[in-house]
Design a protein around this motif. Structure first.
Motif, mmCIF file in Angstrom:
data_model
loop_
_atom_site.group_PDB
_atom_site.id
_atom_site.type_symbol
_atom_site.label_atom_id
_atom_site.label_comp_id
_atom_site.label_asym_id
_atom_site.label_seq_id
_atom_site.Cartn_x
_atom_site.Cartn_y
_atom_site.Cartn_z
ATOM 1 N N VAL A 1 -4.954 28.047 5.074
ATOM 2 C CA VAL A 1 -5.762 28.815 6.013
ATOM 3 C C VAL A 1 -6.862 29.543 5.245
ATOM 4 N N VAL A 2 -8.098 29.438 5.751
ATOM 5 C CA VAL A 2 -9.255 30.060 5.100
ATOM 6 C C VAL A 2 -9.845 31.135 6.003
ATOM 7 N N THR A 3 -10.186 32.261 5.401
ATOM 8 C CA THR A 3 -10.935 33.291 6.119
ATOM 9 C C THR A 3 -12.016 33.834 5.187
ATOM 10 N N MET A 4 -12.763 34.830 5.681
ATOM 11 C CA MET A 4 -13.911 35.367 4.948
ATOM 12 C C MET A 4 -13.684 36.805 4.506
ATOM 13 N N ILE A 5 -14.042 37.113 3.256
ATOM 14 C CA ILE A 5 -14.218 38.495 2.831
ATOM 15 C C ILE A 5 -15.713 38.769 2.962
ATOM 16 N N CYS A 6 -16.063 39.457 4.039
ATOM 17 C CA CYS A 6 -17.475 39.621 4.398
ATOM 18 C C CYS A 6 -18.208 40.591 3.483
ATOM 19 N N ASP A 7 -17.559 41.711 3.162
ATOM 20 C CA ASP A 7 -18.168 42.673 2.243
ATOM 21 C C ASP A 7 -17.083 43.536 1.623
ATOM 22 N N GLY A 8 -17.475 44.315 0.637
ATOM 23 C CA GLY A 8 -16.525 45.171 -0.060
ATOM 24 C C GLY A 8 -16.443 46.554 0.555
#
Length: 425
Positions: free
Chosen positions: A381-388
């Motif tokens: 399963v893939v998701t996004m780390i959009c910002d810190g």
């Protein structure tokens, strides 16, 4: 393909980094707990700190190609290109006579005139920094604005950003540091003419009609270059990194990323599951699940004049954008994530994986875990780390804001996100 594009000698360092892509990183500790493989696409490692860099560069390039903006005036010859174009002068307001019959509308008219005067002043300030005579205008919750401001600094365009007031103050500070002129407004429904996107559209029109400026309203929510960048680049990048992907899960801001990536992955393998993550107050969950864009927060009795339904920044909408709609058929379902679970997950990620993330990224990981638990063991399963977390220090990572302003619990050391409690019980 990515490396080939990145070899062009005309690319700035900023563009080169975007062309090179971002890593796909396994969350090994969480994957062990759920017995499924959770991967995060580290979009926070783009040069501007978010995946918005991708869409921003494509929208700017498209505008330049279509003559909506002047050609970029880069610093190839520093001696010739450092002089800004002459800034226009703001026209003085006329004083129209007002009859007694007009007095009922005087207050509304004065408010409109005051806003127009403020926008004119902002346009003049912005154009003092333009090396091309072009102006980029956008309504943004921050991240797209930061990406645009960085590009404008390098390409020579002026940048005017309209920002809602429910965003962390760090974003405004970053935008101003990058040279953007920032106009901040109350958050509101898109149907309200004072919504930040509507104000930005008005500012671009004013710049064109009153000043004769080549002003480009980016319109990231509806701009096809947003979707196209993720279909042409981000989706293929993920497929190349993990061709055995079983599910892609993320939230929606403009809708460009989930729509572009989701559509591409479905075309490569129709069995890949595409799931939307949605915060409180957003209509998109019901649009995906039931075909109707509606949330209970929009009911006549509970809707607020200025909407602050979630602490998540930059995701969730009360409408279906064109970018989102292009990928709607690719979406298999949606997951609602509460603010409290996002806070819990962010703290858990920091302790377990050493990742300091923002609110939307925390929600994405919750959605990825929930999706993974509905799939067979060993699934990818893939998701996004959009910002810190750097852009969220005064809100999402501020215990006083979490507890007093939002009425939530600041997680203790032993607090476990709800989506993992069953696995750890």
């Amino acid at each position: 393909r990515q490396r080939k594009n990145a070899t062009s000698s005309s690319l700035t360092a900023h563009e080169y980094l975007i062309e090179m892509g971002t890593p796909l990183v396994p969350l090994r500790q969480i994957s062990k707990l759920v017995r499924r493989n959770i991967f995060v696409k580290m979009e926070s490692l783009n040069p501007g700190g978010t995946g918005k860099d991708r869409a921003a560069i494509n929208m700017i390039r498209s505008a330049e190609r279509d003559n909506l903006l002047p050609q970029p005036n880069t610093a190839g010859d520093l001696f010739l290109l450092t002089t800004p174009t002459e800034a226009p002068e703001a026209p003085s307001d006329e004083d129209p006579s007002t009859s007694s019959s007009d007095e009922k509308n005087a207050s509304k008219s004065n408010q409109s005139q005051s806003q127009s005067a403020s926008l004119e002043s902002m346009i003049v300030q912005a154009m003092a920094k333009s090396r091309t005579g072009g102006l980029v205008v956008e309504g943004t919750s921050g991240s797209t604005g930061i990406a645009l401001a960085t590009l404008c600094a390098a390409r020579g365009h002026a940048c005017l950003v309209v920002l809602p007031d429910d965003q962390a103050m760090e974003k405004k500070a970053i935008l101003q540091s990058l040279g953007a002129i920032v106009y901040q407004v109350h958050t509101a429904s898109i149907s309200n003419p004072n919504h930040y996107v509507n104000i930005a559209r008005q500012a671009a029109k004013l710049a064109r009609t009153k000043f004769g400026i080549r002003a480009f309203f980016v319109d990231q929510f509806e701009n096809p270059a947003n979707y196209q960048m993720h279909y042409d680049n981000t989706g293929p990048e993920i497929w190349q990194q993990l061709p055995t992907i079983d599910a892609f899960v993320m939230s929606s801001g403009t809708g460009g990323t989930i729509a572009g990536v989701g559509t591409y992955l479905k075309e490569k393998n129709s069995n890949v599951t595409i799931m939307l993550v949605d915060p409180p107050g957003s209509s998109l969950y019901n649009k995906v699940e039931h075909g109707i864009a509606y949330a209970v927060q929009q009911s006549e009795r509970s809707v607020r004049k200025h909407r602050y339904d979630t602490l998540a920044e930059g995701i969730g909408l009360d409408r279906v954008t064109q970018n989102f709609d292009w990928g709607l058929d690719a979406m298999d379902g949606a997951i609602l994530v509460s603010d409290q679970e996002a806070v819990d997950m962010a703290h858990y990620l920091l302790k377990l994986e050493g990742l300091w993330v923002g609110s939307s990224s925390a929600m994405n990981v919750v959605g990825a875990i929930r999706t993974a638990l509905d799939l067979p063991e060993g699934s990818n399963v893939v998701t996004m780390i959009c910002d810190g977390g750097q852009r969220h220090a005064t809100r999402f990572w501020n215990p006083e804001f979490i507890e007093k302003d939002r009425g939530l619990i600041w997680p203790r050391e032993d607090r476990i996100p709800e989506c993992l409690q069953q696995m750890l019980s």
